[in-house]
Structure formats: structure tokens, C-alpha cells
Design a protein around this motif. Structure first.
Motif, PDB file in Angstrom:
ATOM      1  N   ARG A 195     -27.499  22.154  -0.446  1.00  0.00           N
ATOM      2  CA  ARG A 195     -27.194  21.841  -1.851  1.00  0.00           C
ATOM      3  C   ARG A 195     -27.997  20.625  -2.319  1.00  0.00           C
ATOM      4  NH1 ARG A 195     -21.907  23.245  -0.102  1.00  0.00           N
ATOM      5  NH2 ARG A 195     -21.397  21.045   0.268  1.00  0.00           N
ATOM      6  N   ALA A 234     -31.558  21.661  -2.920  1.00  0.00           N
ATOM      7  CA  ALA A 234     -31.710  22.535  -4.083  1.00  0.00           C
ATOM      8  C   ALA A 234     -32.210  21.760  -5.296  1.00  0.00           C
ATOM      9  CB  ALA A 234     -30.379  23.214  -4.405  1.00  0.00           C
ATOM     10  N   HIS A 235     -32.117  20.426  -5.260  1.00  0.00           N
ATOM     11  CA  HIS A 235     -32.606  19.579  -6.358  1.00  0.00           C
ATOM     12  C   HIS A 235     -33.834  18.780  -5.926  1.00  0.00           C
ATOM     13  CE1 HIS A 235     -28.882  20.529  -8.481  1.00  0.00           C
ATOM     14  NE2 HIS A 235     -28.228  20.242  -7.368  1.00  0.00           N
ATOM     15  N   ARG A 271     -37.403  23.947  -3.590  1.00  0.00           N
ATOM     16  CA  ARG A 271     -36.296  24.507  -4.383  1.00  0.00           C
ATOM     17  C   ARG A 271     -36.289  26.031  -4.322  1.00  0.00           C
ATOM     18  NH1 ARG A 271     -38.332  20.804  -8.163  1.00  0.00           N
ATOM     19  NH2 ARG A 271     -39.017  22.520  -9.525  1.00  0.00           N
ATOM     20  N   GLU A 272     -37.472  26.644  -4.397  1.00  0.00           N
ATOM     21  CA  GLU A 272     -37.543  28.114  -4.329  1.00  0.00           C
ATOM     22  C   GLU A 272     -37.079  28.621  -2.969  1.00  0.00           C
ATOM     23  OE1 GLU A 272     -41.525  29.163  -5.243  1.00  0.00           O
ATOM     24  OE2 GLU A 272     -41.420  28.489  -7.345  1.00  0.00           O
ATOM     25  N   VAL A 324     -34.887  27.147  -0.976  1.00  0.00           N
ATOM     26  CA  VAL A 324     -33.420  27.028  -0.935  1.00  0.00           C
ATOM     27  C   VAL A 324     -32.779  28.181  -1.677  1.00  0.00           C
ATOM     28  CG1 VAL A 324     -31.475  25.623  -1.657  1.00  0.00           C
ATOM     29  CG2 VAL A 324     -33.485  24.523  -0.680  1.00  0.00           C
ATOM     30  N   GLU A 325     -33.310  28.509  -2.827  1.00  0.00           N
ATOM     31  CA  GLU A 325     -32.765  29.618  -3.609  1.00  0.00           C
ATOM     32  C   GLU A 325     -32.880  30.932  -2.853  1.00  0.00           C
ATOM     33  OE1 GLU A 325     -33.376  31.710  -8.023  1.00  0.00           O
ATOM     34  OE2 GLU A 325     -34.579  29.966  -7.422  1.00  0.00           O
ATOM     35  N   LEU A 326     -33.989  31.122  -2.150  1.00  0.00           N
ATOM     36  CA  LEU A 326     -34.198  32.354  -1.387  1.00  0.00           C
ATOM     37  C   LEU A 326     -33.151  32.492  -0.287  1.00  0.00           C
ATOM     38  CD1 LEU A 326     -35.955  34.829  -0.669  1.00  0.00           C
ATOM     39  CD2 LEU A 326     -37.304  33.318   0.784  1.00  0.00           C
ATOM     40  N   SER A 376     -30.263  31.082  -0.175  1.00  0.00           N
ATOM     41  CA  SER A 376     -28.898  31.026  -0.687  1.00  0.00           C
ATOM     42  C   SER A 376     -28.452  32.333  -1.303  1.00  0.00           C
ATOM     43  CB  SER A 376     -28.793  29.893  -1.745  1.00  0.00           C
ATOM     44  OG  SER A 376     -29.116  28.649  -1.172  1.00  0.00           O
ATOM     45  N   GLU A 377     -29.357  33.292  -1.445  1.00  0.00           N
ATOM     46  CA  GLU A 377     -29.001  34.575  -2.062  1.00  0.00           C
ATOM     47  C   GLU A 377     -28.073  35.377  -1.162  1.00  0.00           C
ATOM     48  OE1 GLU A 377     -32.629  36.551  -2.963  1.00  0.00           O
ATOM     49  OE2 GLU A 377     -33.079  35.307  -4.693  1.00  0.00           O
TER      50      GLU A 377
END
Length: 328
Positions: A309, A312-313, A320-321, A323-325, A327-328
Motif C-alpha cells: 500500500r 502504491a504511492h 506504481r504500475e 503494485v497495481e498489477l 494487487s489485481e
């Protein structure tokens, strides 16, 4: 009506006679179907081709003796057909599958997937088959030098230990004895042979324990490749002192060395490793922080979730990308 053969363990013969063939998940990993079903093969003029899967299936856990279950399906029954491992099998009918495999020049490794159970009334009879029929591993494997890498070899398989000792894989071992590796390290350091030193460290990476105190001096080696391989070699060891050596390497001036620590320390189940990973999450190099993200994805702990988390910032878009990948 189209006639097929399904090879089943002999100890299930009575159950199949009473209730048919149950639909199971993909036991072979072929990807021919999108759910549960039954694997079949058409009855061809060649006995060998019809029962070609026997020896390969006999290698699987469970009963080694198989029987041939003859199944008759309506010509218009929807099935898929393709070679083992096909990701885009051909959708056709039962009659179309028989014709398709009858025209193939070499049908070895092909199979038909029926996406439903086989009813008791669709079974014509069960027959004993010769248990030495067909191929093993893959069609045409006979006479091919076997690969001993971790992805190809079967752990615990017959003769696997002797095969690995006779044909050691350069990346997956087995590794030479510890005393042999240590002698190679000493010779390479004395001769200034970086290539030989790197090769010895790769051998240490295949072991579970090692002489941490004897190798710790390599953390100051002038070649960053040596320091990177040192981090990868010791990260999986259970030897006391590994976490301290990794912490020292995590402060290396070379980004690639710190990245190697971040990539490997995530798999250490120690509190020190988790704390080190948290420190590397604040590394000035984005490549190191990306390695931390990939490592955190394998640590299912509240601390790892909190770090993700936080990352993610991250100011870097690539981090960031990533982390998003994950976290899906």
C-alpha cells in the motif's frame, strides 16, 4: 456412432462398469477443454496408436496397470481435438475428431476432450491392454538425451538420481560437494579468475547450507557480478549469519547488487528478511523498489500488504504500475 478409447486405472474398472466415467479436471494439463471432462482417443486401425498414451499415463501416481474403456458417442457430439499442450484446440464433433486423427500423418500426442461424463450406456466394453505400449515423456523421446533441468525432471522418478549424477545440469545441479566448491573459490580468488569464481558461486546457489563466514569476504570483491551472485547463492541457505551478510550487501553502492538482494530476500522466512525488505522499499533506485514489489507479492503477511500500500504511492510510475498489477 464414433468409437473411442479411454485409458483408466484397472482398480476403477468395476466402478466404471457400474456408473460410467466421471468428468475430472485436467489431469494432463493439456488445455484442450475449459472445465471438467474425459480424455479419449479414436479407435484407429493401428493398435499401437490407439493405445499410445498407456506408458505415459502409467508414470503417474496411482495404479500402474491400465485398462482400455471403449466408448461410443453420437457422431454429432461436441468435442475438442488437438495435440497435448495446445492452447487453441479445434472444436469439432465426435465423427469429425475420428476423421481428423485418421488423416493426421503422425497422431502421436493427439487427444480428444469430451466436456462431460461418459454415461454407463455409452460404454461398450473394457479390455486388458499390453502394458508396454506407447511412448513416454513425449512422442519420439526414445533415443533423445534426457534433460535434467528442474522443469523437465520428475522428482523421485525411477533412475532420476543416477541420471542427475551422470548428467548434472549447469543451472539445476546436483551441486558439487561443499569442499569441492570451497576449493574452487579459493583457487579462483588466488588466481584472480572472476569467471571461475562466479561458476563456483552458482554451484553454492544449489545447496541448502554453506560456509557463510568463509564467503563473507566476497562482499567486498571489486566485480559487482561476484557480489550479485553471492547474494543469490546464500539467500536460500539456513546457515546462521546469512541475514547479516544480506544486510551488508543491501548497502552496496551498485544498484544491481541491491536489486539481487531484494529479489531473493523475499523468499527467506525470517523476521530479519522482512525488516530488510522494508528498508529496501525506500531504496533510491526504482529498479530495487520494483524488485521489492515482486518479492512482496510472495509474502502473504500483514506487513507485506502494508508495504504494498505504501509503494502504491511511489513517485516512480513503473513501481506504481507493478503494485497495481500484483494487487489485481
Amino acid at each position: 456412432m464414433a468409437t473411442f478409447v479411454h485409458l483408466a486405472p484397472a482398480d476403477r474398472a468395476a466402478r466404471i462398469r457400474r456408473g460410467g466415467i466421471r468428468a475430472l479436471s485436467h489431469g494432463r494439463g493439456s488445455g484442450l477443454g475449459d472445465g471438467r471432462g474425459v480424455y479419449l482417443f479414436p479407435v484407429l486401425p493401428s493398435y499401437t496408436l490407439t493405445h499410445q498414451w498407456l506408458r505415459e499415463l502409467s508414470r503417474r501416481p496411482g495404479s500402474r496397470e491400465l485398462v482400455a474403456v471403449h466408448v461410443r458417442l453420437p457422431d454429432g457430439e461436441a468435442v475438442t481435438v488437438g495435440r497435448y499442450g495446445d492452447r487453441e484446440p479445434e472444436e469439432t464433433t465426435a465423427a469429425g475428431a475420428v476423421g481428423r486423427l485418421g488423416r493426421v500423418e503422425d497422431p502421436r500426442g493427439w487427444e480428444v476432450f469430451l466436456p462431460r461424463p461418459v454415461a454407463r450406456g455409452e460404454i461398450r466394453h473394457l479390455r486388458a491392454v499390453r502394458q508396454v505400449n506407447g511412448w513416454r515423456y513425449f512422442p519420439g523421446a526414445h533415443g533423445v538425451t534426457p534433460c535434467t533441468c528442474a522443469g523437465c525432471r520428475v522428482p523421485g522418478g525411477y533412475g532420476s538420481r543416477r541420471l542427475r549424477e551422470r548428467r548434472p545440469h549447469p543451472d539445476d545441479g546436483p551441486a558439487p560437494a561443499p569442499r569441492v566448491l570451497l576449493a574452487r573459490v579459493e583457487r579462483a580468488v588466488a588466481a584472480g579468475d572472476t569467471a571461475a569464481l562466479c561458476e563456483a558461486l552458482r554451484g553454492y546457489g544449489l545447496r541448502r547450507r554453506g560456509p557463510v563466514a568463509r564467503l563473507a569476504r566476497l562482499s567486498g570483491h571489486p566485480d559487482p557480478q561476484v557480489r550479485r551472485l553471492l547474494a543469490r547463492a546464500v539467500a536460500s541457505w539456513s546457515t546462521p549469519g546469512v541475514d547479516g551478510l544480506l544486510r551488508e550487501l543491501a548497502g552496496d553502492a551498485e544498484t544491481g547488487v541491491r536489486q539481487a538482494v531484494a529479489e531473493t530476500v523475499a523468499y527467506r522466512p525470517t523476521p530479519e528478511a522482512g525488516a530488510l525488505l522494508a528498508e529496501l522499499a525506500g531504496d533510491p533506485a526504482s529498479a530495487v523498489r520494483e524488485a521489492v514489489v515482486e518479492g512482496l507479492a510472495h509474502r502473504e503477511t500483514p506487513e507485506a500488504d502494508a508495504l504494498l500500500r505504501r509503494l502504491a504511492h511511489d513517485p516512480d510510475a513503473g513501481v506504481r504500475e507493478l503494485v497495481e498489477l500484483f494487487s489485481e
